[in-house]
Structure formats: C-alpha cells, structure tokens
Design a protein around this motif. Structure first.
Motif, PDB file in Angstrom:
ATOM      1  N   LEU A   1      96.341  52.136  53.421  1.00 13.52           N
ATOM      2  CA  LEU A   1      95.509  52.134  54.621  1.00 13.52           C
ATOM      3  C   LEU A   1      94.049  52.512  54.346  1.00 13.52           C
ATOM      4  CD1 LEU A   1      97.937  53.616  57.314  1.00 13.52           C
ATOM      5  CD2 LEU A   1      97.462  51.216  56.750  1.00 13.52           C
TER       6      LEU A   1
ATOM      7  N   LEU B   1      94.289  45.284  57.862  1.00 12.05           N
ATOM      8  CA  LEU B   1      95.027  44.749  59.010  1.00 12.05           C
ATOM      9  C   LEU B   1      94.956  43.219  59.087  1.00 12.05           C
ATOM     10  CD1 LEU B   1      94.178  47.519  61.599  1.00 12.05           C
ATOM     11  CD2 LEU B   1      96.427  47.030  60.619  1.00 12.05           C
TER      12      LEU B   1
ATOM     13  N   LYS C   1      98.207  40.576  58.829  1.00 14.53           N
ATOM     14  CA  LYS C   1      98.450  39.481  59.771  1.00 14.53           C
ATOM     15  C   LYS C   1      98.630  38.162  59.037  1.00 14.53           C
ATOM     16  CE  LYS C   1      96.000  41.513  63.729  1.00 14.53           C
ATOM     17  NZ  LYS C   1      94.829  41.385  64.655  1.00 14.53           N
TER      18      LYS C   1
ATOM     19  N   HIS D   1      96.267  53.973  63.084  1.00 16.96           N
ATOM     20  CA  HIS D   1      96.515  52.553  62.825  1.00 16.96           C
ATOM     21  C   HIS D   1      97.902  52.068  63.244  1.00 16.96           C
ATOM     22  CE1 HIS D   1      92.767  52.083  60.609  1.00 16.96           C
ATOM     23  NE2 HIS D   1      93.069  53.152  59.873  1.00 16.96           N
TER      24      HIS D   1
ATOM     25  N   ALA E   1      98.128  49.014  65.680  1.00 18.76           N
ATOM     26  CA  ALA E   1      97.613  47.793  65.065  1.00 18.76           C
ATOM     27  C   ALA E   1      98.538  47.299  63.961  1.00 18.76           C
ATOM     28  CB  ALA E   1      96.214  48.042  64.503  1.00 18.76           C
ATOM     29  N   LEU E   2      99.134  48.209  63.226  1.00 15.27           N
ATOM     30  CA  LEU E   2     100.091  47.821  62.189  1.00 15.27           C
ATOM     31  C   LEU E   2     101.294  47.114  62.791  1.00 15.27           C
ATOM     32  CD1 LEU E   2     100.032  50.997  59.932  1.00 15.27           C
ATOM     33  CD2 LEU E   2      99.364  48.692  59.209  1.00 15.27           C
TER      34      LEU E   2
ATOM     35  N   ALA F   1     100.376  43.706  63.831  1.00 15.03           N
ATOM     36  CA  ALA F   1     100.132  42.821  62.693  1.00 15.03           C
ATOM     37  C   ALA F   1     101.416  42.316  62.055  1.00 15.03           C
ATOM     38  CB  ALA F   1      99.288  43.545  61.647  1.00 15.03           C
TER      39      ALA F   1
END
Length: 361
Positions: free
Chosen positions: A105, A111, A115, A138, A141-142, A145
């Motif tokens: 990360l 990110l 994706k 995160h 968002a993870l 994704a």
C-alpha cells in the motif's frame, strides 16, 4: 536474455477434470482451463507478487540493523509489466494472485493497478497481504477495486511491544485497519503472527483465544532463516508443535479440511470457536509436496521456491522486446525447475539469502 535457460520445448499440463497420466502439449497450443504441472505432479495455480521492497515498518526479523538499500523506482517492475506477466501466467493456469511487499500500500497508484488486475479474464482470486498501517484509509477502495481477502501481519497485541518489534508506534492504526476490514465484510481476514520464542510466545494464547468470538484466522508462522545470518537467531525459533503445546489450555484443536485453493497452513478450530487457528511450518513440517505457487519479486525475478535462491530474470526479458511466447517459455522453465523441496533447517542448514521484502512475505 535471462539467467536461466531451458531445453524443454514442451511442458506438462493436466486436464482440470481428467485424472491419469500427464499430457504433453506444445507451448502455442495451451488451451485455457488446463493446469500447468511441474516435474513432481504439483499443479501450479498461485502467483505471489511483491509490488515493492519499501515498507513503513522496520521489523526486527525482516530488516537488518545496518539497514537495506531499497530498489530505485526504475528497478521495480512497472505495473504494465506485472499485468503482462499475470496475463501470461493466467493463460498457463494461474488462478490466484496475492499482492505482497514490502508493504504494497505504500506504492503509488496501487489502486488503479488492482482494478486493472481484476479485469484479467480467468483470474478468479486476488488477495492482499499488508502490515495494516494504511489499511483503514484504503479498505473501502481496496474492496471496490476487487480485493475481498486480506492477510494482515500482526506479531503482538501489545502497543509497546509492537513498537519494539516494528520500530514504529503504529499499533492503534493497525487495529483500526483490522476493525475497518471487519466492518466492511472482508472474508477471510487472516492475522499472520511470526512466532518468536522469548519475544511474543507469551501472547499465543491471547491470539488463539480471539477465534472463540471473532471470525478470524489466526496463523502462526515459524521463524525462517531468510536474508542472511544478521536476521537469524535460532534461539528465537519455536516449532508449530511447540506452539500447539502452548495452546493446550484452550482445548483440543480439531483439524479443518483444506480446500483446493488454500495455502500451506494447516488449519484447526478450537471447541465452539467461530474462527480458526492456522500453522505455517516451513521448517518443522515441510509442505513442499503440495506447494502450488510461484513468486514474482519486486525487481522482476521469478522464484519457484521461497527458500531457494534460484531465480529467473523476467525484467530483463520484458524490457528487451521479448515476445509473449518467450515470456511464457520462461515461466514454464521456472516451473519445470521448481525443486522437489528445500533444505532449510532450524539449525541454519541450507541457504536463502534473498531479502524477504523483495521476495514477498
């Protein structure tokens, strides 16, 4: 073009639903849905990728006291290079990818890369191993994704001891990340504990007790002699059997049946527990006979065994206009040269001098 060559013009693949002798197919005729098999009939379906050797912690068993020289940006595999390798590996039968580090990360633009990874046809499982420091920031968002399964490294439940082990006062941030992941429904969530005698062995019961009420998988990992003598202290080694002895006051550990895509951990459940306890025993209980993985290091080298220094340099080929067929041939060669087992022992026998942060934890 590469540090490893092969005279294998063909390679073994096994039909996913057909038992019996191995079939031989040429590289160009590989049908999707078949599994690449090594010389010891192990089906290779799992690729671990170290995105970076950089980390925001300095764990005492991972980072030498004199420090490490980190890879420059141009030495890391570019995202488009990693995606190309994954696409070719998936065409050969890889189904599962785990992103590791270092700390994945901390790498910029991770990110969007995840994706793009999730859009590769045939890749069914993308997982992440993290130290948890940035996870709370995160996690959503993870998940969006394409990450649904997390491994979080956590060697202690005590903030002061966390600081001592990692060199950073970040326990609260890691715990916040675990809490956030639980709230968002990540499953499974696995907590990885490197077992260190005289350092955190007095907390093993506390970790295992968490599984009584939390749907976590607590995984004890044997300390391994990786990265040279400056990081290895055999006095800190404790076997999985020794850990099990320490957990006896909690009750009998009942074995849990492993699934095909599961990793090397032997999984158990305590009486009435909603979670489980796992043991990864590379030193005392070799699992080489069922190893299904390859590792792509952060500098672009392909390793077929964590505990072997044998590597194939893919980065040089990727940056030398090698064709897809040539890259696939190198992946196949690495698999066909996968050793039957390793020679590492708790007494320091064998050798693995690679940096764990580059190989991928």
């Amino acid at each position: 073009m590469t540090s490893m060559t092969t005279n294998h013009g063909q390679y073994a693949v096994k039909q996913a639903a057909t038992p019996g002798p191995l079939a031989e197919e040429t590289l160009s005729s590989q049908p999707r849905g078949e599994r690449l098999t090594d010389m010891f009939a192990r089906s290779i379906s799992y690729l671990r990728i170290s995105l970076t050797d950089h980390c925001n912690l300095r764990c005492q068993y991972c980072t030498p006291q004199e420090g490490q020289i980190k890879l420059a940006n141009e030495e890391l595999l570019r995202y488009e290079e990693i995606l190309r390798v994954v696409r070719l590996a998936v065409s050969l039968g890889i189904e599962k990818v785990r992103l590791t580090g270092g700390e994945p990360l901390v790498r910029r633009e991770v990110l969007p890369f995840i994706k793009a990874l999730a859009e590769i046809p045939g890749l069914t499982d993308i997982r992440l191993t993290t130290n948890g420091v940035l996870l709370a920031d995160h996690a959503e968002a993870l998940q969006a994704a394409g990450i649904s399964k997390l491994n979080i490294s956590l060697d202690t439940l005590r903030p002061e001891r966390f600081h001592q082990i990692t060199g950073v006062d970040a326990f609260a941030r890691v715990w916040a990340g675990i809490t956030k992941a639980r709230e968002l429904g990540f499953s499974p969530i696995k907590l990885n504990i490197v077992a260190l005698k005289g350092v955190n062995d007095d907390e093993f019961i506390d970790f295992a007790r968490m599984t009584l009420t939390e749907p976590l998988q607590i995984r004890f990992i044997e300390f391994m002699p990786i990265g040279g003598s400056s990081l290895w202290d055999k006095e800190k080694y404790i076997s999985s059997q020794g850990i099990m002895e320490l957990l006896k006051p909690l009750g009998v550990l009942a074995p849990v049946e492993a699934k095909r895509m599961d990793g090397p951990a032997r999984i158990f459940r305590l009486p009435g527990a909603v979670g489980s306890v796992g043991f990864i025993s590379p030193i005392s209980h070799h699992f080489c006979d069922r190893c299904n993985r390859l590792r792509l290091t952060s500098e672009g080298r392909l390793r077929s065994c964590l505990l072997s220094d044998q590597e194939t340099d893919l980065r040089e080929s990727l940056r030398s206009a090698a064709s897809d067929a040539e890259i696939r041939e190198l992946i196949v060669a690495a698999i066909l040269n996968k050793p039957k087992g390793h020679t590492i022992s708790p007494d320091g026998g064998g050798s693995c001098h690679g940096q764990m942060s580059r190989i991928g934890g």
